[in-house]
Design an enzyme around this catalytic site. Sequence first.
Site, PDB file in Angstrom:
ATOM      1  N   HIS A   1     -89.560  35.539  16.000  1.00 43.04           N
ATOM      2  CA  HIS A   1     -89.780  34.483  15.020  1.00 43.04           C
ATOM      3  C   HIS A   1     -90.574  33.372  15.702  1.00 43.04           C
ATOM      4  O   HIS A   1     -90.870  33.431  16.897  1.00 43.04           O
ATOM      5  CB  HIS A   1     -88.458  33.946  14.470  1.00 43.04           C
ATOM      6  CG  HIS A   1     -87.854  34.808  13.404  1.00 43.04           C
ATOM      7  ND1 HIS A   1     -88.466  35.022  12.193  1.00 43.04           N
ATOM      8  CD2 HIS A   1     -86.681  35.507  13.378  1.00 43.04           C
ATOM      9  CE1 HIS A   1     -87.701  35.808  11.455  1.00 43.04           C
ATOM     10  NE2 HIS A   1     -86.624  36.129  12.153  1.00 43.04           N
TER      11      HIS A   1
ATOM     12  N   ASP B   1     -96.268  29.941  12.762  1.00 45.65           N
ATOM     13  CA  ASP B   1     -96.398  30.585  11.452  1.00 45.65           C
ATOM     14  C   ASP B   1     -97.619  30.059  10.715  1.00 45.65           C
ATOM     15  O   ASP B   1     -98.458  30.830  10.218  1.00 45.65           O
ATOM     16  CB  ASP B   1     -95.152  30.312  10.605  1.00 45.65           C
ATOM     17  CG  ASP B   1     -93.944  31.126  11.038  1.00 45.65           C
ATOM     18  OD1 ASP B   1     -94.015  31.766  12.109  1.00 45.65           O
ATOM     19  OD2 ASP B   1     -92.940  31.126  10.316  1.00 45.65           O
TER      20      ASP B   1
END
Length: 374
Positions: free
Chosen positions: A139, A168
């Site tokens: 992540h 991200d």
Amino acid sequence: MPADLLKGIRVVELGQYIPAPFAALQLADLGADVVKIEPPAGDPMRHLGAARADGVSAAYAALNDGKRIVLADLKSAEGQAHAQALVAAADVLLESFRPGVLARLGLGRDDLARLNPRLIHCALSGYGQNGPLARAAGHDIGYMAAGGGLARLGTADRPVSGRLPISDYASGQQAALSIAAALLRRERTGQGCFIDIAMTDVMLSWQAADLAEASIAPPAARGEGSIDGGAAGYNIYRAACGGFIALGALEPAFWGNFCAAIGRADLVARHDDPLPQIQLVDELKALFLTRSALEWEERLGAADCCFQRLLETADIPAFPQFGARQMIRHRQDDTVAVSYPAWIDQAPAQERRLPWREVGLPEALARWAPLSEA
């Protein structure tokens, strides 16, 4: 009218959560027609965070408005056939699976070359398509840790992971940029493209200046450099109200303006105190605690010293600068939407064409058929 820079470009998105959906959102904002394929239960992002009245998370809607959503089980023969039909008619395939997954779903490199040799295929993954970590799960926090970003954020005591998942969004933007460049080359040559983007590579690219400096001299410890807490003129301070202000008076001229605005000409020469300027930082901490953030804004806002009151999330929609830029739009469901961050031909970005909506495969293909047959 929405931006039409990518009008006529057809994008198939196979993405969940933030990176690929954010990349496809930017393409949609620029005029592309995006069809997103989600599993039968939908993108898990639909249920992450605060939900609207319809039960769908506001964050999901923010990242997927302007897209048409097709639900398909890509582990089934029927679902794979649906995906292949869409890809065959598309200009771009944007996906964020781990390496090897797409091939198991009937969309490997050979399959794509057969279906659509002009296709721009962008694979967005944590560690890229090769290397010892290629298939590793991860992540944002891990990609930031590997790419060097996490080491540079935080205090002298420890790194700090922020609420904003930087890798991200940065990787999504990198994907959109690379896709646009590939489309330009295809326009000139007719050649398709395979783009392999690793989120860790994107974070590493953000460290280029620091790595170059570190090859010459040891870098300053976290919290001791000129822009990460070591300089008094470039720091974050708490005000009397409990809010915060950001001071960016890094250059001598801005520092001088700041000192004049607070009536402290004696501090001008201390701009060049050795780093870290611990004593000077402590003096300014005490100073800023004597007034509220709004009071400091009244005093320093027009002083040309790179001052900005820190806006909390609830404050942002009312910020006059964003009003002038038409960056904030209020939706009928009482949520706030943020516009595409660019003015094109001297005009602000317009409201997105449609909210996200689920459609069946026939509707998705019918809209593309005239373009694919042209």
